[in-house]
Design an enzyme around this catalytic site. Structure first.
Site, mmCIF file in Angstrom:
data_model
loop_
_atom_site.group_PDB
_atom_site.id
_atom_site.type_symbol
_atom_site.label_atom_id
_atom_site.label_comp_id
_atom_site.label_asym_id
_atom_site.label_seq_id
_atom_site.Cartn_x
_atom_site.Cartn_y
_atom_site.Cartn_z
ATOM 1 N N ARG A 29 2.554 9.015 -0.504
ATOM 2 C CA ARG A 29 3.089 7.687 -0.804
ATOM 3 C C ARG A 29 2.218 7.053 -1.884
ATOM 4 N NH1 ARG A 29 2.166 2.211 2.094
ATOM 5 N NH2 ARG A 29 3.542 0.998 0.783
ATOM 6 N N HIS A 47 3.590 -2.723 -5.244
ATOM 7 C CA HIS A 47 2.382 -2.812 -4.412
ATOM 8 C C HIS A 47 1.449 -3.814 -5.091
ATOM 9 C CE1 HIS A 47 0.096 -0.465 -1.135
ATOM 10 N NE2 HIS A 47 -0.680 -1.490 -1.454
ATOM 11 N N GLU A 62 4.112 -4.706 2.146
ATOM 12 C CA GLU A 62 3.459 -5.827 2.828
ATOM 13 C C GLU A 62 3.694 -7.180 2.154
ATOM 14 O OE1 GLU A 62 -0.666 -5.200 3.641
ATOM 15 O OE2 GLU A 62 -0.289 -3.440 4.878
ATOM 16 N N ASN A 121 3.161 -0.889 8.308
ATOM 17 C CA ASN A 121 1.718 -0.729 8.105
ATOM 18 C C ASN A 121 1.006 -1.457 9.232
ATOM 19 O OD1 ASN A 121 2.379 0.454 5.693
ATOM 20 N ND2 ASN A 121 1.383 -1.074 4.393
ATOM 21 N N TYR A 163 -3.031 -1.933 11.228
ATOM 22 C CA TYR A 163 -4.464 -1.594 11.272
ATOM 23 C C TYR A 163 -5.162 -2.073 12.535
ATOM 24 C CZ TYR A 163 -4.197 -0.035 6.465
ATOM 25 O OH TYR A 163 -3.873 0.667 5.342
ATOM 26 N N GLU A 179 1.334 3.203 6.695
ATOM 27 C CA GLU A 179 -0.126 3.059 6.543
ATOM 28 C C GLU A 179 -0.767 2.836 7.891
ATOM 29 O OE1 GLU A 179 -1.910 0.136 3.883
ATOM 30 O OE2 GLU A 179 -0.322 0.521 2.425
HETATM 31 C C1 NOJ Z 1 -2.754 -2.595 3.215
HETATM 32 C C2 NOJ Z 1 -2.442 -2.389 1.780
HETATM 33 O O1 NOJ Z 1 -1.143 -1.929 1.592
HETATM 34 C C3 NOJ Z 1 -3.454 -1.543 1.038
HETATM 35 O O2 NOJ Z 1 -3.286 -1.776 -0.313
HETATM 36 C C4 NOJ Z 1 -4.848 -1.856 1.520
HETATM 37 O O3 NOJ Z 1 -5.814 -1.195 0.784
HETATM 38 C C5 NOJ Z 1 -4.954 -1.479 2.980
HETATM 39 N N1 NOJ Z 1 -3.973 -2.212 3.747
HETATM 40 C C6 NOJ Z 1 -6.321 -1.721 3.601
HETATM 41 O O4 NOJ Z 1 -6.621 -3.063 3.572
#
Ligand code: NOJ
Length: 514
Positions: free
Chosen positions: A98, A143, A188, A329, A331, A395
């Site tokens: 990607r 992006h 995002e 995405n 985290y 992600e």
């Molecule tokens: C989301 C983003 O899409 C990416 O550009 C970024 O580096 C990562 N998260 C980590 O923060």
């Protein structure tokens, strides 16, 4: 050596069973594995071969905006090193890569009437060489690196951006759509809107946390929908690919099981994910709770109408259903409880009426806390809220401030998060179809510059050649992909009573001369 130690050293060969928390199983056969990057974060070559300036060029060149005043001027120099990146992908054995297109590299002014041939050539080569290696290109159109000229014309506050983005999307489908079968319109939107136009710590650096963010999101949602319709009507019949949007959110866990906290968690989810997901994947338009809260607060703050714009019925219908998949995405996780205040200055954070916190036992790095079950809860929430969509995790990853190659913490993160994806599929019935590790490389981490690293491969930013070196996590992902998950380990048992210490040790033990 004591006998106790001898027995211990024998026992390491015995596989421990009964790790209830870990699921040994494999992913569905057609599950896709990938890794990701984005143009501004890796390409460099910011002003060569006719590329136009974008808002991240401008922002990072302004002193004090990015840690250490780092810029993406060179980054990983993937504009020149792309072939090496492809080799790394090949070594990982992933199904897809990607990456994103730099809008201003293709269209220096942002408009389709002045294309840049060198930019077109760059992406054609990248796509062709990926395909030669059997790696599927998954391409993000936006992006975050908006051409500067378009920002100067009003950026995402300018309604004309709906058509301008649509023309750019059509330009990309025409050029690359014969080979690219996976498109993502926006990456995002929450982050580039709230951080870039609300908080000001991302480009373009605007600080309008209660107004512009809502109008910009409105334009972005319409622009996304137009691009989807263009693909659907003009290109899908011949190109037959997939197009969607990638949304992001933390999981919001209720602080306690009180009805107030459970409601606050739901409200928090609607304000982050629902803001973009409800118009596209849900019942249409913004979530009811956002409409209510923002209207109520706007009135209390003296506005004549809600700060949250409204879609017409026609617009609502045009946006609904415009994603072939649910791009996600994710985290980290936060604990959530309710609050009820009205800030004098309008702000998105205040509009939500929630307080977020982290559990002090969680370990983490900066904004990423390691809460693997948060991803499983989130996948279940999406499944229940949006009628079991096909979810593509676009992600997920872990950061550090070290340049270490022995990134055990990242291995643990990937192991536990992917295992929770597996549980969501196998135990809960969620329809998850891909997993993407962020990132292939250490790269320009936005406001953190090069301080914060997410790569499976270390990049030496001091060396002009930007050498890449695999970390332990790269080997972990390679094995995970090769195994398609976590096959049941071979169980070897050994009866400890029959374990005989070696003769010389036995002799020493008898003689007491250890
Ligand atoms: C989301 C983003 O899409 C990416 O550009 C970024 O580096 C990562 N998260 C980590 O923060």
């Amino acid at each position: 050596m004591h006998l106790f130690n001898i027995i211990l050293s024998v026992s390491v060969f015995i596989v421990v069973q009964g790790d209830d928390d870990f699921l040994y199983d494999t992913f569905p056969e057609d599950f896709l594995w990938g890794t990701a990057t984005s143009s501004y974060q890796i390409e460099g070559a910011w002003n060569v071969d006719g590329k136009g300036e974008n808002i991240w060029d401008t922002f990072s060149h302004e002193s004090g905006k990015v840690a250490n005043n780092d810029t993406g001027d060179i980054a990983c120099d993937s504009y020149n090193n792309y072939a090496e990146d492809i080799q790394l992908l090949k070594d990982l054995g992933v199904d897809f890569y990607r990456f994103s297109l730099s809008w201003a590299r293709l269209l220096p002014t942002g408009r389709v009437d002045q294309p840049n041939q060198a930019g077109i050539d760059y992406y054609n080569t990248l796509i062709n060489e990926l395909l030669e290696e059997d790696i599927i290109p998954m391409v993000t159109l936006y992006h975050w690196d908006l051409p500067k000229d378009l920002y100067d014309q009003g950026g995402w506050e300018n309604e004309e951006m709906v058509q301008i983005f649509n023309e750019y999307a059509i330009f990309a489908f025409e050029l690359f759509g014969d080979r690219v079968k996976w498109w993502i319109t926006f990456n995002e939107p929450y982050v580039f809107i709230v951080y870039g136009m609300g908080e000001g710590y991302h480009a373009p650096g605007l600080e309008s946390p209660g107004e512009i963010i809502y109008t910009a999101a409105h334009t972005v949602l319409k622009a996304h929908a137009e691009a989807w319709h263009s693909y659907d009507e003009l290109f899908r019949p011949t190109q037959n690919g997939n197009i969607g949007i990638t949304l992001d959110t933390d999981w919001k866990e209720p602080l306690t099981d009180s009805p107030e906290d459970i409601e606050a968690s739901e409200r928090g989810m609607q304000f982050s994910l629902g803001w973009f997901a409800n118009p596209i994947h849900g019942s249409g338009g913004y979530p009811a709770v956002m409409k209510e809260k923002i209207a109520e607060k706007s009135a209390q703050q003296g506005y004549e109408q809600s700060r949250l714009p409204e879609f017409t019925a026609e617009e609502e219908a045009r946006i609904l259903g415009t994603s072939d998949f649910f791009g996600l995405n994710h985290y980290s996780t936060a604990m959530v409880q309710g609050e009820n205040t009205v800030a004098p200055e309008p702000s998105y954070l205040d509009d939500r009426d929630i307080i977020t916190s982290v559990n002090e036992t969680w370990i983490g790095c900066d904004f990423v806390y390691v809460v693997p079950w948060g991803l499983r809860n989130l996948l279940n929430w999406i499944t229940n809220t949006y009628d079991r969509p096909n979810i593509y995790i676009t992600e997920n990853g872990m950061c550090d401030y070290n340049a270490t190659l022995n990134d055990e913490h990242r291995v643990n993160y990937y192991r536990s998060y992917t295992n929770n994806v597996l549980k969501a599929i196998k135990l809960d019935g969620c329809d998850v179809r891909s997993y993407t590790a962020w990132s292939l490389l250490d790269n320009f981490e936005w406001a953190y510059g090069y301080d914060l690293r997410f790569g499976l491969h270390h990049v030496d930013f001091e060396d002009p050649a930007r050498p890449r070196t695999p970390k332990a996590s790269a080997e972990f992902i390679r094995q995970l992909v090769a195994d398609n998950g976590f096959p049941e380990p071979e169980v070897k048992t050994q009866n400890l009573n029959q374990v005989k210490p070696k003769e010389f040790v036995r002799a020493k033990f008898r003689s007491g001369t250890q």
